[in-house]
Design a protein around this motif. Structure first.
Motif, PDB file in Angstrom:
ATOM      1  N   PHE A  30      87.026 -31.259 149.951  1.00 40.91           N
ATOM      2  CA  PHE A  30      88.128 -30.918 149.055  1.00 40.91           C
ATOM      3  C   PHE A  30      89.488 -30.876 149.749  1.00 40.91           C
ATOM      4  N   ILE A  31      90.570 -30.846 148.939  1.00 39.13           N
ATOM      5  CA  ILE A  31      91.943 -30.746 149.451  1.00 39.13           C
ATOM      6  C   ILE A  31      92.328 -29.274 149.506  1.00 39.13           C
ATOM      7  N   GLU A  32      92.803 -28.828 150.646  1.00 34.46           N
ATOM      8  CA  GLU A  32      93.209 -27.429 150.786  1.00 34.46           C
ATOM      9  C   GLU A  32      94.395 -27.111 149.878  1.00 34.46           C
ATOM     10  N   TYR A  33      94.491 -25.857 149.478  1.00 36.31           N
ATOM     11  CA  TYR A  33      95.513 -25.433 148.510  1.00 36.31           C
ATOM     12  C   TYR A  33      96.923 -25.814 148.927  1.00 36.31           C
ATOM     13  N   GLU A  34      97.310 -25.527 150.156  1.00 42.63           N
ATOM     14  CA  GLU A  34      98.680 -25.790 150.588  1.00 42.63           C
ATOM     15  C   GLU A  34      99.017 -27.281 150.522  1.00 42.63           C
ATOM     16  N   GLU A  35      98.001 -28.123 150.721  1.00 35.65           N
ATOM     17  CA  GLU A  35      98.223 -29.568 150.652  1.00 35.65           C
ATOM     18  C   GLU A  35      98.416 -30.035 149.218  1.00 35.65           C
ATOM     19  N   TRP A  36      97.479 -29.653 148.339  1.00 33.68           N
ATOM     20  CA  TRP A  36      97.592 -30.158 146.966  1.00 33.68           C
ATOM     21  C   TRP A  36      98.725 -29.494 146.202  1.00 33.68           C
ATOM     22  N   LYS A  37      99.095 -28.274 146.584  1.00 29.94           N
ATOM     23  CA  LYS A  37     100.208 -27.583 145.927  1.00 29.94           C
ATOM     24  C   LYS A  37     101.495 -28.382 146.079  1.00 29.94           C
ATOM     25  N   ASN A  38     101.749 -28.882 147.274  1.00 33.64           N
ATOM     26  CA  ASN A  38     102.968 -29.645 147.527  1.00 33.64           C
ATOM     27  C   ASN A  38     102.964 -30.979 146.776  1.00 33.64           C
ATOM     28  N   ILE A  39     101.810 -31.626 146.727  1.00 29.70           N
ATOM     29  CA  ILE A  39     101.700 -32.883 145.986  1.00 29.70           C
ATOM     30  C   ILE A  39     101.926 -32.635 144.498  1.00 29.70           C
ATOM     31  N   TYR A  40     101.311 -31.586 143.985  1.00 22.59           N
ATOM     32  CA  TYR A  40     101.447 -31.228 142.569  1.00 22.59           C
ATOM     33  C   TYR A  40     102.914 -30.970 142.224  1.00 22.59           C
ATOM     34  N   LYS A  90      92.914 -21.749 146.206  1.00 20.40           N
ATOM     35  CA  LYS A  90      91.671 -22.499 146.007  1.00 20.40           C
ATOM     36  C   LYS A  90      91.848 -23.975 146.362  1.00 20.40           C
ATOM     37  N   SER A  91      90.825 -24.546 146.965  1.00 20.35           N
ATOM     38  CA  SER A  91      90.871 -25.973 147.276  1.00 20.35           C
ATOM     39  C   SER A  91      90.575 -26.783 146.014  1.00 20.35           C
ATOM     40  N   ALA A  92      91.046 -28.023 145.998  1.00 20.09           N
ATOM     41  CA  ALA A  92      90.871 -28.879 144.828  1.00 20.09           C
ATOM     42  C   ALA A  92      90.022 -30.094 145.180  1.00 20.09           C
ATOM     43  N   GLU A  93      89.212 -30.518 144.241  1.00 19.16           N
ATOM     44  CA  GLU A  93      88.427 -31.724 144.432  1.00 19.16           C
ATOM     45  C   GLU A  93      89.317 -32.960 144.340  1.00 19.16           C
ATOM     46  N   LYS A  94      90.282 -32.887 143.402  1.00 22.18           N
ATOM     47  CA  LYS A  94      91.115 -34.057 143.132  1.00 22.18           C
ATOM     48  C   LYS A  94      92.291 -33.654 142.256  1.00 22.18           C
ATOM     49  N   LEU A  95      93.394 -34.409 142.341  1.00 21.01           N
ATOM     50  CA  LEU A  95      94.485 -34.316 141.378  1.00 21.01           C
ATOM     51  C   LEU A  95      94.447 -35.575 140.530  1.00 21.01           C
ATOM     52  N   HIS A  96      94.677 -35.424 139.228  1.00 22.83           N
ATOM     53  CA  HIS A  96      94.604 -36.574 138.334  1.00 22.83           C
ATOM     54  C   HIS A  96      95.845 -36.636 137.458  1.00 22.83           C
ATOM     55  N   SER A  97      96.624 -37.680 137.627  1.00 23.26           N
ATOM     56  CA  SER A  97      97.783 -37.924 136.770  1.00 23.26           C
ATOM     57  C   SER A  97      97.354 -38.920 135.700  1.00 23.26           C
ATOM     58  N   ILE A  98      97.401 -38.502 134.449  1.00 22.19           N
ATOM     59  CA  ILE A  98      96.801 -39.260 133.358  1.00 22.19           C
ATOM     60  C   ILE A  98      97.525 -40.569 133.064  1.00 22.19           C
TER      61      ILE A  98
END
Length: 269
Positions: free
Chosen positions: A83-93, A151-159
């Protein structure tokens, strides 16, 4: 000898409504299961979005979700997770949000979306019935970042992302160690670097003691390429993109013409 059949869903096992598995496909896969061949679903979707697939097929042994970020057996026992760690996916989001791009977060087998983004959750390639099914399963949040904090994320999905925007962000996010792919026209899926369906298949086969040469795999889109390259018997659907067809060893009929069944029936006959 084939010991495992693994198939993508959208554009592959599903008809073009992104919801229905044809009776012919169901019958062929059940016959394979009765002969002792294991069946795995490999999808970009989260675990929560696969209940109806399991119900329609009635014979699913393993599930790989979020483009290979996680895999589990039919009881829900986790086999692997990357999974993607929270701090990583938070910035991408946050980067995507600034551009007004609707993004859902896959976490813990579920998918989350800000309430204000539901009205903008659209992709013409999916069609309204499929979109409505997805919307009913998504968990609405006032603030995704606060709701999933830490929380870590499995994936981010932009529709929905325009092609030029997709290419720009693909380059940007890959530079910071992410994997960026697409499973239907105009969507964007972001995972941890190195995570793809091919790696997911390799980890599953290793856990099961199955050689990759004993795997039959089916796919149609960019996010299926690594899986098709890894499997000993790989089939691109007739409706697949050129790059997918080049990655596969064989080409079968389209998803709307029961391409999975066409190949499986030849195996069983």
């Amino acid at each position: 000898m084939i010991k495992l059949i693994v198939t993508d869903l959208d554009g592959t096992l599903f008809t073009s409504d992104h919801l229905t598995i044809s009776e012919r496909n169901i019958k062929a896969l059940k016959r394979a299961s009765e002969k002792g061949i294991k069946l795995a679903i490999s999808s970009g979707r989260a675990y929560c979005l696969l209940d109806d697939v399991i119900r329609q097929l009635g014979a699913v042994d393993y599930i790989m979700t979020s483009n290979g970020a996680a895999s589990a057996d039919s009881s829900g026992r986790i086999i692997s997770a990357d999974f993607i760690e929270y701090e990583e996916w938070k910035n991408i989001y946050a980067t995507l949000a600034k551009e007004g791009i609707v993004t859902e977060v896959y976490c813990g087998g579920n998918t989350y979306l800000n309430k204000e983004d539901f009205a903008k959750y659209e992709n013409q390639s999916l069609g309204e019935p499929a979109l409505n099914v997805l919307k009913r399963i998504i968990i609405p949040c006032d603030d995704v970042l606060k709701n999933l904090e830490g929380k870590s994320a499995e994936k981010l999905h932009s529709i929905y992302v325009e092609k030029e925007v997709f290419e720009r962000f693909k380059e940007k996010f890959e530079k910071i160690g992410m994997e960026v792919s697409s499973s239907i026209p105009h969507n964007m899926e972001i995972s941890k670097k190195g995570i793809n369906k091919g790696r997911g298949l390799k980890k599953l086969c290793s856990a099961l003691g199955i050689d990759l040469g004993e795997v039959m795999a089916f796919g149609d889109e960019e996010n299926d390429i690594e899986m098709l390259k890894a499997a000993g018997y790989s089939y691109a659907m007739k409706n697949a993109s050129k790059a997918v067809k080049e990655a596969a060893k064989f080409i079968t009929e389209s998803n709307d013409n029961d391409g999975v069944a066409a190949a499986v029936e030849k195996l069983l006959n």
